[in-house]
Design a protein around this motif. Structure first.
Motif, PDB file in Angstrom:
ATOM      1  N   ARG A 208      -5.162   5.265   6.504  1.00  0.00           N
ATOM      2  CA  ARG A 208      -6.549   5.146   6.005  1.00  0.00           C
ATOM      3  C   ARG A 208      -7.119   4.072   6.016  1.00  0.00           C
ATOM      4  O   ARG A 208      -8.241   3.823   6.375  1.00  0.00           O
ATOM      5  CB  ARG A 208      -6.569   6.136   4.601  1.00  0.00           C
ATOM      6  CG  ARG A 208      -6.662   7.382   4.388  1.00  0.00           C
ATOM      7  CD  ARG A 208      -7.273   8.003   3.075  1.00  0.00           C
ATOM      8  NE  ARG A 208      -6.725   7.327   2.051  1.00  0.00           N
ATOM      9  CZ  ARG A 208      -5.476   7.847   1.551  1.00  0.00           C
ATOM     10  NH1 ARG A 208      -5.126   9.209   1.845  1.00  0.00           N
ATOM     11  NH2 ARG A 208      -4.920   7.438   0.219  1.00  0.00           N
TER      12      ARG A 208
ATOM     13  N   ALA B 156      -2.017   6.369   2.820  1.00  0.00           N
ATOM     14  CA  ALA B 156      -3.140   5.256   2.327  1.00  0.00           C
ATOM     15  C   ALA B 156      -2.893   4.018   3.403  1.00  0.00           C
ATOM     16  O   ALA B 156      -4.098   3.549   3.650  1.00  0.00           O
ATOM     17  CB  ALA B 156      -2.575   4.829   1.130  1.00  0.00           C
TER      18      ALA B 156
ATOM     19  N   GLU C 215      -7.936   1.012  -2.379  1.00  0.00           N
ATOM     20  CA  GLU C 215      -7.190   1.985  -2.273  1.00  0.00           C
ATOM     21  C   GLU C 215      -6.210   2.246  -3.455  1.00  0.00           C
ATOM     22  O   GLU C 215      -5.862   3.144  -4.137  1.00  0.00           O
ATOM     23  CB  GLU C 215      -6.327   2.162  -1.186  1.00  0.00           C
ATOM     24  CG  GLU C 215      -5.486   2.906  -0.803  1.00  0.00           C
ATOM     25  CD  GLU C 215      -6.429   4.359  -0.425  1.00  0.00           C
ATOM     26  OE1 GLU C 215      -5.869   5.493  -0.822  1.00  0.00           O
ATOM     27  OE2 GLU C 215      -7.355   4.515   0.457  1.00  0.00           O
TER      28      GLU C 215
ATOM     29  N   ARG D  34       0.758   4.001  -2.809  1.00  0.00           N
ATOM     30  CA  ARG D  34      -0.082   5.085  -2.671  1.00  0.00           C
ATOM     31  C   ARG D  34       0.205   6.070  -1.432  1.00  0.00           C
ATOM     32  O   ARG D  34      -0.234   7.056  -0.891  1.00  0.00           O
ATOM     33  CB  ARG D  34      -1.535   4.725  -2.260  1.00  0.00           C
ATOM     34  CG  ARG D  34      -2.313   4.213  -3.549  1.00  0.00           C
ATOM     35  CD  ARG D  34      -2.439   5.324  -4.445  1.00  0.00           C
ATOM     36  NE  ARG D  34      -3.506   4.869  -5.383  1.00  0.00           N
ATOM     37  CZ  ARG D  34      -3.264   4.381  -6.609  1.00  0.00           C
ATOM     38  NH1 ARG D  34      -1.726   4.289  -6.918  1.00  0.00           N
ATOM     39  NH2 ARG D  34      -3.916   4.036  -7.404  1.00  0.00           N
TER      40      ARG D  34
ATOM     41  N   LEU E 219       0.701  -1.094  -0.011  1.00  0.00           N
ATOM     42  CA  LEU E 219       0.169  -0.027  -0.071  1.00  0.00           C
ATOM     43  C   LEU E 219       0.737   1.307   0.160  1.00  0.00           C
ATOM     44  O   LEU E 219       0.708   2.254  -0.820  1.00  0.00           O
ATOM     45  CB  LEU E 219      -0.777   0.129   1.091  1.00  0.00           C
ATOM     46  CG  LEU E 219      -2.261  -0.729   1.240  1.00  0.00           C
ATOM     47  CD1 LEU E 219      -3.010  -0.487   2.501  1.00  0.00           C
ATOM     48  CD2 LEU E 219      -3.013  -0.122   0.033  1.00  0.00           C
TER      49      LEU E 219
END
Length: 338
Positions: free
Chosen positions: A30, A27, A64, A23, A19
């Protein structure tokens, strides 16, 4: 009665790293915050967490990143050691037949609510994986994430170029089904009763092609760890695991614990009463267990320990600790040694 299936945090594998690479660190924050799982679990791989949380993190991660094949990419990026002693025990098997048999025995020590199965019919073998608990979110990503390591495990015995007769999955055919077949290097059958790698029966007696490196050999210590990590078998044990998990974020409220277990707070209280516990008692027990370990094993300041256990004031922690042990925290540390 336990209301949620559990697994080990190491099953997340490189999900946080993937992740972050795609991102960025926000990210990761989140995704974990949205599921109510402390991001610190990434560095606490022995911690248990609800299977539904693991699966939801995979689906949120896929959204995502915007990758429909995220589950497969995650599973493909995981090495046997990423699954811990459970996988090392399986891969220490002499041949394919023993590998499959070990999978059905060992899975219960790694996670609950799932299972491996073996079916032999005519000239074919179905090595199946099922999720018993009716969890919908993240189910497809989780299945994809398991099938890739299953294939990789078989290739230790059958060679890197080996391909199965077919792959079967329980979910419906997605738009990207051809990409799935490219990744699995086999035809995929959808809407099937279980998820399975299907291969020829004659391969069951194939021996491992590559010896396991010495550092990955299963040991007595590994087996003891495997047994010690067995998922909770009572609701009180499950709640203790949830409290340990949420203490990574220094929070212990019952509402958040109930959400992770997939039930309401009143239902949780009623279930615990049936086992002669209250939620508050379990919080106290778990806090005490954690406080004793931190005072014995670390040089962390008492104030920091109090905050990490969810106390807003050190005085409240000191009074609780005196009640548990008969000693002030600092006095206990002096007696025990760092």
């Amino acid at each position: 009665m336990i209301t949620a299936s559990f697994t080990i945090a190491r099953g997340l594998g490189p999900l946080p790293r993937m992740l972050e690479a795609a991102r960025g660190a926000p990210a990761v924050a989140r995704v974990f915050h949205a599921e109510g799982v402390p991001i610190e679990i990434a560095s606490n791989q022995h911690q248990k967490l609800p299977l539904r949380s693991l699966m939801a993190l995979m689906e949120r991660g896929a959204r995502e990143v915007g990758d429909d094949l995220f589950g497969i990419a995650l599973g493909g990026a995981m090495r046997p050691e990423d699954f811990g002693p459970f996988a090392r025990y399986m891969l220490a098997a002499r041949d394919v037949r023993s590998l499959l048999a070990r999978s059905t025995r060992a899975i219960t020590y790694h996670q609950s609510g799932t299972g491996f199965s073996i079916k032999v019919s005519n000239d074919l073998v179905w090595w199946g994986y099922r999720v018993v608990e009716p969890i919908s979110i993240g189910r497809r990503d989780h299945i994809d994430h398991i099938l890739k390591p299953m294939l990789n495990g078989l290739r230790r015995y059958l060679g890197d170029s080996w391909v199965p007769s077919r792959i079967e999955v329980e979910y419906g055919r997605p738009k990207w089904w051809r990409e799935l077949e490219d990744v699995f290097r086999a035809q995929v059958f959808f809407d099937m009763p279980t998820n399975a790698v299907v291969f020829e029966k004659r391969l069951l007696d194939r021996l491992a092609l590559r010896p396991i490196p010495l550092g990955q050999l299963i040991t007595g210590r590994d087996l003891r760890q495997l047994v010690a990590e067995r998922p909770p078998r009572t609701q009180a044990e499950a709640v203790r695991e949830i409290i340990r998990l949420r203490l990574l974020d220094s929070i212990v409220d019952i509402d958040g614990a109930a959400i992770l277990l997939g039930i309401g707070p009143r239902t949780l209280q009623r279930q615990l009463a049936g086992e002669n516990y209250t939620y508050r008692e379990l919080v106290e027990q778990t806090r005490m267990e954690r406080a004793l370990a931190l005072l014995r094993e670390t040089a962390e300041p008492v104030t920091a320990i109090a905050l990490s256990l969810g106390y807003s004031e050190i005085a409240s922690f000191s009074r609780a600790f005196q009640r548990w042990t008969g000693f002030a925290p600092s006095r206990y540390r002096c007696r025990s040694g760092p």
